[in-house]
Every structure is written in structure tokens, then in C-alpha cells.
Design a protein around this motif. Structure first.
Motif, PDB file in Angstrom:
ATOM      1  N   VAL A   1       0.835  -1.208   0.000  1.00  0.00           N
ATOM      2  CA  VAL A   1       0.000   0.000   0.000  1.00  0.00           C
ATOM      3  C   VAL A   1       0.870   1.258   0.000  1.00  0.00           C
ATOM      4  O   VAL A   1       0.619   2.214  -0.749  1.00  0.00           O
ATOM      5  N   ALA A   2       1.902   1.284   0.838  1.00  0.00           N
ATOM      6  CA  ALA A   2       2.765   2.454   0.929  1.00  0.00           C
ATOM      7  C   ALA A   2       3.517   2.693  -0.376  1.00  0.00           C
ATOM      8  O   ALA A   2       3.619   3.824  -0.856  1.00  0.00           O
TER       9      ALA A   2
ATOM     10  N   ARG B   1       5.109   8.332  -5.249  1.00  0.00           N
ATOM     11  CA  ARG B   1       5.400   8.579  -6.663  1.00  0.00           C
ATOM     12  C   ARG B   1       6.898   8.535  -6.959  1.00  0.00           C
ATOM     13  O   ARG B   1       7.321   7.978  -7.971  1.00  0.00           O
ATOM     14  N   GLU B   2       7.717   9.150  -6.089  1.00  0.00           N
ATOM     15  CA  GLU B   2       9.137   9.271  -6.363  1.00  0.00           C
ATOM     16  C   GLU B   2       9.835   7.913  -6.272  1.00  0.00           C
ATOM     17  O   GLU B   2       9.669   7.183  -5.289  1.00  0.00           O
TER      18      GLU B   2
ATOM     19  N   ARG C   1      10.595   5.439  -3.093  1.00  0.00           N
ATOM     20  CA  ARG C   1      10.140   4.048  -3.105  1.00  0.00           C
ATOM     21  C   ARG C   1      11.259   3.087  -2.695  1.00  0.00           C
ATOM     22  O   ARG C   1      11.052   2.180  -1.890  1.00  0.00           O
ATOM     23  N   LEU C   2      12.447   3.306  -3.273  1.00  0.00           N
ATOM     24  CA  LEU C   2      13.578   2.430  -2.954  1.00  0.00           C
ATOM     25  C   LEU C   2      13.964   2.554  -1.477  1.00  0.00           C
ATOM     26  O   LEU C   2      14.322   1.561  -0.828  1.00  0.00           O
ATOM     27  N   GLY C   3      13.895   3.780  -0.960  1.00  0.00           N
ATOM     28  CA  GLY C   3      14.166   3.955   0.464  1.00  0.00           C
ATOM     29  C   GLY C   3      13.150   3.225   1.331  1.00  0.00           C
ATOM     30  O   GLY C   3      13.500   2.635   2.354  1.00  0.00           O
TER      31      GLY C   3
ATOM     32  N   SER D   1       7.289  -2.783 -11.582  1.00  0.00           N
ATOM     33  CA  SER D   1       6.147  -3.075 -12.458  1.00  0.00           C
ATOM     34  C   SER D   1       4.992  -2.101 -12.288  1.00  0.00           C
ATOM     35  O   SER D   1       3.979  -2.199 -12.983  1.00  0.00           O
ATOM     36  N   THR D   2       5.108  -1.158 -11.349  1.00  0.00           N
ATOM     37  CA  THR D   2       4.014  -0.211 -11.108  1.00  0.00           C
ATOM     38  C   THR D   2       4.495   1.210 -11.331  1.00  0.00           C
ATOM     39  O   THR D   2       5.582   1.590 -10.905  1.00  0.00           O
ATOM     40  N   THR D   3       3.704   1.985 -11.947  1.00  0.00           N
ATOM     41  CA  THR D   3       3.952   3.426 -12.130  1.00  0.00           C
ATOM     42  C   THR D   3       2.698   4.173 -11.831  1.00  0.00           C
ATOM     43  O   THR D   3       1.592   3.659 -12.008  1.00  0.00           O
TER      44      THR D   3
END
Length: 282
Positions: free
Chosen positions: A225-226, A231-232, A236-238, A279-281
Motif C-alpha cells: 500500500v505504501a 510517486r518518487e 520508493r527504494l528507500g 512493475s508499477t507506475t
């Protein structure tokens, strides 16, 4: 129970309590005194060892051929009719007795190290019991009266069944308190005369298992969910790194999995997150 109520105040009544409820068998470990005793025994042995080596060397270099045989022939070494107190054999006899004491203390220290620390709730109960005018009534008046109040250097005789499960140990007291307030108090006291409620460990274990399972199941869902809401890509990687660490910590705390098992589960969890991110944008 009745025997506890009929026992005189002081040591007899406290002994009746601890004998009736073994989990309250909480006593001083005397770790510092035991260590000091070992150090003194060790010092005595070192001194005797040094003396033995000196006497052995003197015997070997003696001009008397019979004395030189002390290092080679038991018949001459063990004879008492030639013996000065400060001799090789006399020193060995003293060493033998001291070694026995030292070895016994070492084994006792090893056994003491296997005893668990008392559970916080049980230690709190025994202090409340001692302060209760209807129970302990502050009856102990010697220097040992504050042993449980200080709460330091203590052990409990019965083994703790939850000693390997840190998560359940953490939750044991709050869960027991909650259960007592919500349900246990309505059920009534196990020991009416003593005013004591006793609960089985399996209630705590079952509740802790449920909470641990819920936490472990919820983390992957929260991660998805998070990650979906952010968006960034760098953010996301963090978050992937953060949730991976949280997941591994949750496994360590709430399960008894081995390190390799935790590593494998964490790697799989991280891989799923990376695949989801790729796989998600939005």
C-alpha cells in the motif's frame, strides 16, 4: 492456601507462599560473592602451585639420592617419616583439597548461570505480597528484607518456559494484566484465602502468537500500500529498504527462526517489493 494462612508471619509464611507457587521461588544469585570466592580460591591455588614447583625442583637437585627419587618413585615421595611440612607431597595434599573446592565452585557457578531471571510480574507480586498487611505484613526485619525490593542479582528456581521467546516475554506482563482486568477478575481468585490469581502460560503464549502472526502478515500488505501511494522512485527504494529491515526485525522478535531462515525470508520479501516497484507506475 490454608497452610499459608496458618503459617506464622515472616519466613514461615513466605516459605509457604514460595513452596505453593514455585514461580515465586525468587532468590539472590550472589554473583559478585561467588566470583570473589573463585578469585580467592584461584589465588590460593596459584600460590600452592608455585610452592609445589619449587619443592619439585629442590627435590630433583638434592644431593640426597633418596630425595631425588621423589620425582620418580612413589614409594619415596609418599613416605611420611621423612617429611617436613613444607615438602612436595605435603604441598600436593593441600593442593588436592583446594582443587576440589575450586572445581566444585566452578561447576556451581556454571549451574547458577543457567538459572533464569525472575519474571517482572512475579517479582512485582512478591513485593506487593510482602507489603500487604493481610499477607507478608513487612514481617521480615533483617538485612534481607529488601532483597526483592531492590530487584537486583536475582534468579528464579523453576525454568522459564518462555526464555527463548523474547516476544512472548515482552508481552507476558501487559497481556496478563489485560486478561486479568477484562476477564480473569470476574472469574474469581484461584486462592481465595491468599487473594491470589494464577494464570497458565498457554494463555499468554496463544495471545502472543496471534499478535506476532498478525504483525508478520500485516507488514507485506502495508509495504504494498505504501509503495503504491508513493510517486518518487528514490523514495520508493528507500521505503523498500525500510520495510525490509522492519520485516527482518519482526521475524527475529516474533519467531524462533534461525538466522539463515530469517535471511531467506527477508531476501524473498525484498525481491517481491523490488518487482512491485519495477512493475508499477503512477
Amino acid at each position: 492456601m490454608l497452610e499459608m494462612e496458618m503459617s506464622p508471619e515472616g519466613y514461615p509464611r513466605l516459605a509457604a507462599l514460595q513452596g505453593t507457587y514455585p514461580q515465586l521461588g525468587i532468590y539472590r544469585r550472589f554473583a559478585i560473592l561467588n566470583a570473589r570466592n573463585l578469585l580467592y580460591l584461584q589465588a590460593e591455588l596459584v600460590d600452592l602451585e608455585s610452592s609445589l614447583n619449587e619443592y619439585t625442583k629442590e627435590d630433583g637437585e638434592s644431593e640426597d639420592s633418596r630425595i631425588r627419587l621423589h620425582n620418580k618413585n612413589w614409594f619415596y615421595l609418599g613416605r611420611k617419616n621423612d617429611g617436613v611440612l613444607g615438602s612436595q607431597w605435603h604441598t600436593m595434599i593441600r593442593l588436592r583439597k583446594k582443587l576440589k573446592q575450586y572445581n566444585q565452585c566452578l561447576f556451581q557457578q556454571r549451574q547458577l548461570a543457567t538459572f533464569d531471571q525472575p519474571e517482572a510480574g512475579n517479582l512485582e507480586f512478591i513485593n506487593e505480597w510482602l507489603a500487604d498487611s493481610r499477607q507478608g505484613n513487612y514481617a521480615l526485619e533483617g538485612l534481607d528484607r529488601n532483597v526483592w525490593k531492590d530487584g537486583k542479582d536475582l534468579l528464579v528456581v523453576p525454568p522459564d518456559t518462555l526464555v527463548g521467546d523474547s516476544f512472548t516475554r515482552i508481552l507476558r506482563k501487559p497481556l496478563t494484566t489485560l486478561y486479568h482486568k477484562v476477564w480473569g477478575r470476574r472469574r474469581g481468585r484461584t486462592d481465595v484465602e491468599g487473594g491470589i490469581c494464577v494464570y497458565r502460560e498457554k494463555i499468554v503464549i496463544r495471545s502472543a502468537d496471534m499478535i506476532g502472526t498478525a504483525v508478520a502478515s500485516l507488514l507485506p500488505v502495508l509495504a504494498v500500500v505504501a509503495l503504491y501511494c508513493v510517486r518518487e522512485m528514490l523514495t520508493r527504494l528507500g521505503m523498500v529498504a525500510l520495510f525490509t529491515v522492519l520485516f527482518s526485525m519482526a521475524l527475529v522478535v516474533t519467531t524462533s527462526a534461525k538466522r539463515m531462515e530469517v535471511f531467506a525470508a527477508t531476501a524473498a520479501f525484498a525481491s517481491v517489493q523490488v518487482v512491485f516497484v519495477g512493475s508499477t507506475t503512477i
